[in-house]
Design a protein around this motif. Structure first.
Motif, PDB file in Angstrom:
ATOM      1  N   UNK A 169      23.563  38.516  39.119  1.00 55.47           N
ATOM      2  CA  UNK A 169      24.634  39.031  39.957  1.00 55.47           C
ATOM      3  C   UNK A 169      25.724  38.006  40.197  1.00 55.47           C
ATOM      4  N   UNK A 170      25.320  36.748  40.398  1.00 56.34           N
ATOM      5  CA  UNK A 170      26.327  35.705  40.638  1.00 56.34           C
ATOM      6  C   UNK A 170      27.081  35.352  39.361  1.00 56.34           C
ATOM      7  N   UNK A 171      26.437  35.474  38.201  1.00 59.63           N
ATOM      8  CA  UNK A 171      27.161  35.294  36.945  1.00 59.63           C
ATOM      9  C   UNK A 171      28.221  36.377  36.761  1.00 59.63           C
ATOM     10  N   UNK A 172      27.958  37.566  37.345  1.00 58.75           N
ATOM     11  CA  UNK A 172      28.903  38.685  37.261  1.00 58.75           C
ATOM     12  C   UNK A 172      29.865  38.718  38.441  1.00 58.75           C
ATOM     13  N   UNK A 173      29.851  37.664  39.264  1.00 56.14           N
ATOM     14  CA  UNK A 173      30.772  37.523  40.401  1.00 56.14           C
ATOM     15  C   UNK A 173      30.551  38.606  41.454  1.00 56.14           C
ATOM     16  N   UNK A 174      29.319  38.707  41.921  1.00 52.18           N
ATOM     17  CA  UNK A 174      28.968  39.693  42.932  1.00 52.18           C
ATOM     18  C   UNK A 174      29.722  39.475  44.242  1.00 52.18           C
ATOM     19  N   UNK A 175      30.219  38.261  44.466  1.00 54.50           N
ATOM     20  CA  UNK A 175      31.001  38.000  45.676  1.00 54.50           C
ATOM     21  C   UNK A 175      32.368  38.671  45.608  1.00 54.50           C
ATOM     22  N   UNK A 176      32.897  38.855  44.408  1.00 51.62           N
ATOM     23  CA  UNK A 176      34.199  39.501  44.239  1.00 51.62           C
ATOM     24  C   UNK A 176      34.064  41.007  44.039  1.00 51.62           C
ATOM     25  N   UNK A 177      33.032  41.415  43.306  1.00 48.45           N
ATOM     26  CA  UNK A 177      32.763  42.824  43.044  1.00 48.45           C
ATOM     27  C   UNK A 177      31.339  43.126  43.472  1.00 48.45           C
ATOM     28  N   UNK A 178      31.119  43.623  44.685  1.00 48.80           N
ATOM     29  CA  UNK A 178      29.752  43.912  45.133  1.00 48.80           C
ATOM     30  C   UNK A 178      29.046  44.846  44.154  1.00 48.80           C
ATOM     31  N   UNK A 179      27.793  44.543  43.865  1.00 54.29           N
ATOM     32  CA  UNK A 179      27.029  45.336  42.912  1.00 54.29           C
ATOM     33  C   UNK A 179      25.551  45.238  43.232  1.00 54.29           C
ATOM     34  N   UNK A 236      29.389  48.771  43.316  1.00 57.46           N
ATOM     35  CA  UNK A 236      29.175  49.758  44.374  1.00 57.46           C
ATOM     36  C   UNK A 236      30.252  49.640  45.452  1.00 57.46           C
ATOM     37  N   UNK A 237      30.296  50.664  46.291  1.00 56.17           N
ATOM     38  CA  UNK A 237      31.084  50.609  47.520  1.00 56.17           C
ATOM     39  C   UNK A 237      30.205  49.922  48.560  1.00 56.17           C
ATOM     40  N   UNK A 238      30.610  48.737  48.985  1.00 53.76           N
ATOM     41  CA  UNK A 238      29.766  47.932  49.863  1.00 53.76           C
ATOM     42  C   UNK A 238      29.426  48.646  51.169  1.00 53.76           C
ATOM     43  N   UNK A 239      30.289  49.538  51.632  1.00 52.59           N
ATOM     44  CA  UNK A 239      30.013  50.224  52.903  1.00 52.59           C
ATOM     45  C   UNK A 239      28.810  51.150  52.796  1.00 52.59           C
ATOM     46  N   UNK A 240      28.455  51.569  51.588  1.00 53.29           N
ATOM     47  CA  UNK A 240      27.279  52.428  51.419  1.00 53.29           C
ATOM     48  C   UNK A 240      25.976  51.647  51.554  1.00 53.29           C
ATOM     49  N   UNK A 241      26.057  50.313  51.483  1.00 54.15           N
ATOM     50  CA  UNK A 241      24.845  49.497  51.481  1.00 54.15           C
ATOM     51  C   UNK A 241      24.749  48.561  52.681  1.00 54.15           C
ATOM     52  N   UNK A 242      25.738  48.605  53.549  1.00 51.69           N
ATOM     53  CA  UNK A 242      25.678  47.778  54.754  1.00 51.69           C
ATOM     54  C   UNK A 242      25.345  48.638  55.953  1.00 51.69           C
ATOM     55  N   UNK A 243      24.500  48.141  56.803  1.00 55.09           N
ATOM     56  CA  UNK A 243      24.106  48.846  58.008  1.00 55.09           C
ATOM     57  C   UNK A 243      24.301  47.920  59.200  1.00 55.09           C
TER      58      UNK A 243
END
Length: 250
Positions: A169-179, A236-243
């Motif tokens: 995930x970090x190789x794919x830049x998960x900080x810029x594009x949540x996945x 993903x849309x980060x709001x769908x995975x944050x609670x």
């Protein structure tokens, strides 16, 4: 069929299971029946702290929540070389440059969350490799904590799969594009044990729309390949995975 539960300790996003951990969990029956390489696919966000059924039909294992298939697994294969070994020095520098300390979509993630503590999370902090010979690659130096080992100091399959999850995930830049992890083909070549230092590596293979393909590997500091994986991550849309609820360490 057996019943299992994914403890809240093993989350990725706050309200669902760590992708690598769950992929390793569902891989068990397939590996136990002789497959050296297993491909696990996550179908829905894995629920936490609820009883799940794990069944195997001689070919495919299925983790289900009632009528809902959470994940499944079959024998797999690799068609590319493992993510490259970068050496202990570059791995240590990668850990120091871990971008998750600045911006992290899932700070309570079991594998790479910065809100975790030793013995509660794995703390695999993989950062950019500062070497033009390893483009698109992140790495970390990592020593497994005894809390995750059995009496012989060996880590379980689910924990090893979790350890070789998030560097992709970090190789794919998960900080810029949540996945989140969608599919993972993994193999453990030798036991991962406490008291030993490892080099964890992730490399970006390619991007196709929302799909990010990555490879990860775990090496001994001498360059011996210990475990590896190929992955597909889904933006993903980060709001769908944050609670609003926060993780409470088990």
């Amino acid at each position: 069929m057996t019943t299992t539960t994914i403890s809240r300790q093993f989350n990725g996003p706050d309200s669902s299971g760590n992708g690598g951990y769950v992929a390793g969990l569902v891989s068990h029956p397939v590996a136990d029946h002789g497959a050296a390489v297993v491909t696990s696919t996550l179908r829905v966000p894995p629920p936490l702290d609820v009883p799940l059924d794990l069944a195997f039909d001689g070919h495919r294992s299925v983790l289900s929540d009632g009528a809902t298939v959470v994940a499944d697994a079959v024998a797999g294969a690799f068609d590319v070389d493992p993510a490259p070994f970068v050496g202990e020095v570059l791995a240590r520098l990668g850990s120091e440059a871990y971008e998750g300390r600045l911006e992290h979509p899932f700070p309570h993630c079991f594998t790479c969350g910065t809100a975790r503590t030793p013995g509660d999370g794995l703390l695999v902090f993989s950062g950019p490799v500062d070497d033009p010979g390893f483009p698109g690659t992140v790495a970390a130096s990592w020593t497994p904590h005894p809390a995750f080992a059995d009496a012989e100091g060996r880590l379980g399959t689910e924990v090893v799969w979790a350890a070789i999850d998030c560097p992709g995930g970090w190789a794919a830049h998960i900080d810029r594009t949540p996945m989140v992890l969608g599919r993972m083909t993994g193999q453990i070549l030798s036991p991962v044990v406490t008291g030993h230092d490892y080099v964890s590596v992730g490399t970006l293979r390619g991007v196709d729309g929302r799909k990010h393909r990555t490879g990860t590997a775990l090496y001994g500091v001498d360059g011996t390949l210990v475990a590896r994986a190929e992955q597909t991550w889904i933006a993903i849309d980060i709001t769908d995975f944050r609670r609003p609820t926060r993780h409470v360490p088990a």
